[in-house]
Motif scaffolding. Structure first.
Motif, PDB file in Angstrom:
ATOM      1  N   LEU A 114      23.576  -0.886  11.104  1.00 35.16           N
ATOM      2  CA  LEU A 114      22.407  -0.057  11.117  1.00 35.16           C
ATOM      3  C   LEU A 114      22.583   1.088  11.922  1.00 35.16           C
ATOM      4  CD1 LEU A 114      19.898  -3.174  11.678  1.00 35.16           C
ATOM      5  CD2 LEU A 114      20.473  -2.138   9.531  1.00 35.16           C
ATOM      6  N   GLY A 115      23.585   1.517  12.120  1.00 38.30           N
ATOM      7  CA  GLY A 115      23.800   2.860  12.808  1.00 38.30           C
ATOM      8  C   GLY A 115      23.630   2.742  14.331  1.00 38.30           C
ATOM      9  N   TRP A 116      23.375   1.921  14.931  1.00 39.67           N
ATOM     10  CA  TRP A 116      23.153   1.634  16.537  1.00 39.67           C
ATOM     11  C   TRP A 116      24.692   1.607  17.040  1.00 39.67           C
ATOM     12  CZ3 TRP A 116      19.566  -2.822  15.133  1.00 39.67           C
ATOM     13  CH2 TRP A 116      18.405  -2.314  14.907  1.00 39.67           C
ATOM     14  N   LYS A 117      24.482   2.374  18.293  1.00 39.97           N
ATOM     15  CA  LYS A 117      25.849   2.376  19.162  1.00 39.97           C
ATOM     16  C   LYS A 117      25.362   1.532  20.271  1.00 39.97           C
ATOM     17  CE  LYS A 117      27.741   5.220  16.414  1.00 39.97           C
ATOM     18  NZ  LYS A 117      28.897   5.089  15.463  1.00 39.97           N
ATOM     19  N   LEU A 118      25.941   0.359  20.298  1.00 37.74           N
ATOM     20  CA  LEU A 118      25.746  -0.412  21.690  1.00 37.74           C
ATOM     21  C   LEU A 118      26.545  -0.143  22.814  1.00 37.74           C
ATOM     22  CD1 LEU A 118      25.650  -4.002  19.815  1.00 37.74           C
ATOM     23  CD2 LEU A 118      23.823  -2.440  20.098  1.00 37.74           C
ATOM     24  N   ASP A 119      25.893  -0.307  23.860  1.00 41.47           N
ATOM     25  CA  ASP A 119      26.344  -0.197  25.234  1.00 41.47           C
ATOM     26  C   ASP A 119      27.185  -1.308  25.672  1.00 41.47           C
ATOM     27  OD1 ASP A 119      25.158   2.487  25.465  1.00 41.47           O
ATOM     28  OD2 ASP A 119      23.238   1.352  25.966  1.00 41.47           O
ATOM     29  N   GLY A 120      26.572  -2.530  24.871  1.00 46.14           N
ATOM     30  CA  GLY A 120      27.314  -3.848  25.418  1.00 46.14           C
ATOM     31  C   GLY A 120      26.432  -4.942  24.619  1.00 46.14           C
ATOM     32  N   VAL A 121      27.268  -6.189  24.775  1.00 45.60           N
ATOM     33  CA  VAL A 121      26.291  -7.512  24.310  1.00 45.60           C
ATOM     34  C   VAL A 121      26.382  -8.321  25.528  1.00 45.60           C
ATOM     35  CG1 VAL A 121      26.559  -9.262  22.873  1.00 45.60           C
ATOM     36  CG2 VAL A 121      27.565  -7.240  22.144  1.00 45.60           C
ATOM     37  N   LYS A 122      25.058  -8.582  25.883  1.00 46.28           N
ATOM     38  CA  LYS A 122      24.784  -9.598  27.144  1.00 46.28           C
ATOM     39  C   LYS A 122      24.546 -10.628  26.471  1.00 46.28           C
ATOM     40  CE  LYS A 122      22.747  -5.873  29.924  1.00 46.28           C
ATOM     41  NZ  LYS A 122      21.553  -5.441  30.666  1.00 46.28           N
ATOM     42  N   THR A 123      24.647 -11.988  27.473  1.00 46.05           N
ATOM     43  CA  THR A 123      24.522 -13.082  26.991  1.00 46.05           C
ATOM     44  C   THR A 123      23.200 -13.970  27.837  1.00 46.05           C
ATOM     45  OG1 THR A 123      25.708 -14.315  28.605  1.00 46.05           O
ATOM     46  CG2 THR A 123      26.993 -13.674  26.554  1.00 46.05           C
ATOM     47  N   ALA A 124      22.708 -14.544  27.019  1.00 45.24           N
ATOM     48  CA  ALA A 124      21.290 -15.393  27.655  1.00 45.24           C
ATOM     49  C   ALA A 124      21.167 -16.749  27.325  1.00 45.24           C
ATOM     50  CB  ALA A 124      19.926 -14.457  27.432  1.00 45.24           C
ATOM     51  N   HIS A 125      22.505 -17.361  27.598  1.00 49.24           N
ATOM     52  CA  HIS A 125      22.489 -18.720  27.078  1.00 49.24           C
ATOM     53  C   HIS A 125      21.688 -19.870  28.259  1.00 49.24           C
ATOM     54  CE1 HIS A 125      25.563 -17.124  24.883  1.00 49.24           C
ATOM     55  NE2 HIS A 125      26.506 -17.421  25.748  1.00 49.24           N
ATOM     56  N   MET A 126      21.210 -20.677  27.474  1.00 49.94           N
ATOM     57  CA  MET A 126      20.626 -21.786  28.563  1.00 49.94           C
ATOM     58  C   MET A 126      20.829 -23.131  28.066  1.00 49.94           C
ATOM     59  SD  MET A 126      16.538 -20.336  28.837  1.00 49.94           S
ATOM     60  CE  MET A 126      16.300 -20.671  27.033  1.00 49.94           C
ATOM     61  N   LEU A 127      20.763 -24.073  29.095  1.00 53.03           N
ATOM     62  CA  LEU A 127      21.218 -25.505  28.929  1.00 53.03           C
ATOM     63  C   LEU A 127      19.905 -26.118  29.079  1.00 53.03           C
ATOM     64  CD1 LEU A 127      24.484 -25.916  30.914  1.00 53.03           C
ATOM     65  CD2 LEU A 127      24.169 -25.179  28.502  1.00 53.03           C
ATOM     66  N   ARG A 128      19.374 -27.147  28.124  1.00 61.02           N
ATOM     67  CA  ARG A 128      18.261 -27.979  28.612  1.00 61.02           C
ATOM     68  C   ARG A 128      18.656 -29.306  28.635  1.00 61.02           C
ATOM     69  NH1 ARG A 128      13.755 -25.825  24.146  1.00 61.02           N
ATOM     70  NH2 ARG A 128      14.349 -23.373  24.273  1.00 61.02           N
ATOM     71  N   PRO A 129      18.096 -30.058  29.692  1.00 59.79           N
ATOM     72  CA  PRO A 129      18.474 -31.615  29.827  1.00 59.79           C
ATOM     73  C   PRO A 129      17.803 -32.427  29.139  1.00 59.79           C
ATOM     74  CG  PRO A 129      16.809 -30.785  31.459  1.00 59.79           C
ATOM     75  CD  PRO A 129      17.469 -29.567  30.687  1.00 59.79           C
ATOM     76  N   ALA A 130      18.349 -33.697  28.852  1.00 61.56           N
ATOM     77  CA  ALA A 130      17.632 -34.835  28.240  1.00 61.56           C
ATOM     78  C   ALA A 130      16.715 -35.467  29.163  1.00 61.56           C
ATOM     79  CB  ALA A 130      18.714 -35.709  27.544  1.00 61.56           C
ATOM     80  N   GLN A 131      15.550 -35.818  28.313  1.00 62.34           N
ATOM     81  CA  GLN A 131      14.675 -36.517  29.183  1.00 62.34           C
ATOM     82  C   GLN A 131      14.693 -38.041  29.653  1.00 62.34           C
ATOM     83  OE1 GLN A 131      12.232 -34.492  30.601  1.00 62.34           O
ATOM     84  NE2 GLN A 131      13.438 -32.960  29.785  1.00 62.34           N
ATOM     85  N   SER A 132      15.815 -38.155  28.515  1.00 65.09           N
ATOM     86  CA  SER A 132      15.984 -39.848  28.642  1.00 65.09           C
ATOM     87  C   SER A 132      17.411 -40.033  27.932  1.00 65.09           C
ATOM     88  CB  SER A 132      15.037 -40.805  27.557  1.00 65.09           C
ATOM     89  OG  SER A 132      14.925 -40.331  26.290  1.00 65.09           O
ATOM     90  N   ASP A 133      18.107 -41.064  28.108  1.00 65.31           N
ATOM     91  CA  ASP A 133      19.531 -41.440  27.443  1.00 65.31           C
ATOM     92  C   ASP A 133      19.086 -41.274  26.079  1.00 65.31           C
ATOM     93  OD1 ASP A 133      20.312 -41.817  29.865  1.00 65.31           O
ATOM     94  OD2 ASP A 133      20.626 -43.838  29.705  1.00 65.31           O
ATOM     95  N   LEU A 134      20.399 -40.475  25.353  1.00 68.21           N
ATOM     96  CA  LEU A 134      20.406 -40.367  23.842  1.00 68.21           C
ATOM     97  C   LEU A 134      21.681 -41.112  23.416  1.00 68.21           C
ATOM     98  CD1 LEU A 134      19.283 -36.521  23.834  1.00 68.21           C
ATOM     99  CD2 LEU A 134      17.898 -38.526  23.644  1.00 68.21           C
ATOM    100  N   GLU A 135      21.421 -41.872  22.265  1.00 72.19           N
ATOM    101  CA  GLU A 135      22.582 -42.157  21.800  1.00 72.19           C
ATOM    102  C   GLU A 135      22.960 -41.613  20.643  1.00 72.19           C
ATOM    103  OE1 GLU A 135      22.409 -46.624  20.940  1.00 72.19           O
ATOM    104  OE2 GLU A 135      21.966 -47.031  22.891  1.00 72.19           O
ATOM    105  N   ILE A 136      24.051 -40.937  20.404  1.00 68.99           N
ATOM    106  CA  ILE A 136      24.461 -39.948  19.254  1.00 68.99           C
ATOM    107  C   ILE A 136      25.652 -40.517  18.640  1.00 68.99           C
ATOM    108  CG2 ILE A 136      23.260 -37.946  20.227  1.00 68.99           C
ATOM    109  CD1 ILE A 136      26.090 -37.280  21.354  1.00 68.99           C
ATOM    110  N   ALA A 137      26.211 -40.092  17.754  1.00 70.52           N
ATOM    111  CA  ALA A 137      27.416 -40.691  17.013  1.00 70.52           C
ATOM    112  C   ALA A 137      28.823 -40.570  17.920  1.00 70.52           C
ATOM    113  CB  ALA A 137      27.646 -39.630  15.724  1.00 70.52           C
ATOM    114  N   ALA A 138      28.604 -39.470  18.783  1.00 74.85           N
ATOM    115  CA  ALA A 138      29.714 -39.307  19.680  1.00 74.85           C
ATOM    116  C   ALA A 138      29.787 -39.873  21.324  1.00 74.85           C
ATOM    117  CB  ALA A 138      29.971 -37.846  20.116  1.00 74.85           C
ATOM    118  N   GLY A 139      28.630 -40.808  21.328  1.00 76.39           N
ATOM    119  CA  GLY A 139      28.444 -41.290  22.362  1.00 76.39           C
ATOM    120  C   GLY A 139      27.095 -41.690  22.985  1.00 76.39           C
ATOM    121  N   VAL A 140      26.932 -41.292  24.308  1.00 69.56           N
ATOM    122  CA  VAL A 140      25.834 -41.276  25.062  1.00 69.56           C
ATOM    123  C   VAL A 140      25.586 -39.931  25.919  1.00 69.56           C
ATOM    124  CG1 VAL A 140      24.307 -42.253  26.630  1.00 69.56           C
ATOM    125  CG2 VAL A 140      25.531 -44.001  25.005  1.00 69.56           C
ATOM    126  N   ILE A 141      24.513 -39.257  25.930  1.00 71.33           N
ATOM    127  CA  ILE A 141      24.199 -38.142  26.701  1.00 71.33           C
ATOM    128  C   ILE A 141      23.043 -38.905  27.785  1.00 71.33           C
ATOM    129  CG2 ILE A 141      22.918 -36.123  26.595  1.00 71.33           C
ATOM    130  CD1 ILE A 141      24.241 -35.380  24.059  1.00 71.33           C
TER     131      ILE A 141
END
Length: 350
Positions: free
Chosen positions: A214-241
């Motif tokens: 799109l023709g933009w010259k970026l100064d950089g790439v920032k991150t804004a990652h977030m982690l969200r907790p489970a409200q209760s125990d979750l049973e998933i295919a890989a185990g338990v969260i």
């Protein structure tokens, strides 16, 4: 066209089936990591008729084959560059490589990594290209294409939500991706967090690709990652969260130019079931702020009557890879950004 399939996880196996099913493609080799699959006919692994091509764990056997393209579909494990040596050996042996794990915009790579790949391509007179859905198609192609109706664009965003509950590998879910971590003790934006290192390496170049197109010259790439907790125990295919530990990761990359966010790429990975009665979101929601502004909801569905466990997203990855084969073969030697236009080409039956 002679094709080698590298790895047969969920995505790799879907690509393998796509190659076998296309009469204009010839499977000539199959590389696997696990001993259980070594020696099996590719058709047995793909749940297809016998092909006469047998899986091998020997890289030397793969390097000795005559092939036009290797579809590299190894699992994404840290460090992000761990497969570079194998890919470069393939390139030096005279085989073009398509990767499903990045490569859509190599100019955004570190210079040393670019140079090592370019040297391998020059030696083998081959090309390297990335293909897939995200990265590979969603932002770099579809979102960019949506700006074609705009006389002016100020920013562009893409949102995706991925349901990860069916992933079975505990090491992958908890150690590589980061589910089950304690949000209060982990900073997902810290450069030393291993899951973030892998994801940042994979998706920063997507932001760079969109900006470049799109023709933009970026100064950089920032991150804004977030982690969200489970409200209760979750049973998933890989185990338990456990309750209070990470059940959703919102990955977010922001391409900044002149203090303004130009590109906003967000991917949510969740282990939580949708709320009762909640309609599943589309695969992607794309927003272009401009003149005019554009909103695009994009989704994939399996074919009518589909009964296999393969998901529409997996089929989409395989389709994107297959459609990129002519482009990587026709490209000059070197690192090739994913072309803006790749599409289905009807094959001729014998």
């Amino acid at each position: 066209m002679k094709i080698i399939q590298w790895a047969t996880g969920a995505m790799g196996k879907t690509c393998l089936r796509a190659v076998i099913d296309r009469p204009d493609l010839e499977l000539v080799g199959l590389y696997v990591y696990g001993e259980r699959k070594a020696g099996l006919d590719a058709g047995e692994i793909a749940r297809r008729p016998a092909t006469g091509v047998f899986a091998t764990q020997s890289i030397e056997e793969i390097l000795a084959l005559d092939a036009d393209v290797v579809i590299h579909a190894a699992r994404l494990d840290p460090p992000f560059e761990r497969h570079d040596g194998d890919i470069q050996r393939l390139l030096r042996s005279g085989k073009n490589v398509i990767s499903i794990n990045g490569g859509s915009f190599p100019p955004f790579w570190p210079q040393e990594r670019q140079a090592s790949f370019q040297a391998a391509c020059a030696e083998g007179q081959t090309s390297f290209m990335g293909a897939g859905l995200n990265p590979g198609f969603g932002a770099e192609k579809l979102a960019v294409l949506a700006t074609g109706v705009c006389s002016d664009v100020t920013s562009i965003s893409l949102r995706e939500l991925v349901d990860c509950r069916a992933v079975k590998s505990a090491p992958y879910v908890f150690d590589i991706i980061g589910f089950g971590s304690e949000p209060g003790k982990v900073d997902p934006n810290h450069p030393d967090w291993v899951p973030g290192q892998t994801m940042n390496a994979l998706f920063r170049e997507v932001v760079g690709c969109v900006a470049d197109r799109l023709g933009w010259k970026l100064d950089g790439v920032k991150t804004a990652h977030m982690l969200r907790p489970a409200q209760s125990d979750l049973e998933i295919a890989a185990g338990v969260i456990r309750a209070g530990t990470t059940a959703r990761i919102d990955w977010n990359w922001l391409g900044i130019e002149g203090g303004e966010t130009r590109v906003d790429l967000g991917i949510g990975w969740t282990m939580e079931a949708p709320a009762a009665g909640e309609a599943p979101p589309p695969l992607w929601t794309i927003r272009v702020d401009g003149t005019p502004s554009v909103k695009l909801d994009f989704d994939l569905e399996t074919p009518s009557g589909w009964t296999a466990r393969t998901t529409a997203e997996q089929l989409g990855v395989a389709g994107a890879v297959i459609n990129a084969i002519p482009a990587v073969i026709a490209a000059p030697p070197g690192l090739q950004p994913a072309p803006l236009a790749t599409h289905f080409h009807a094959f001729r039956r014998a």
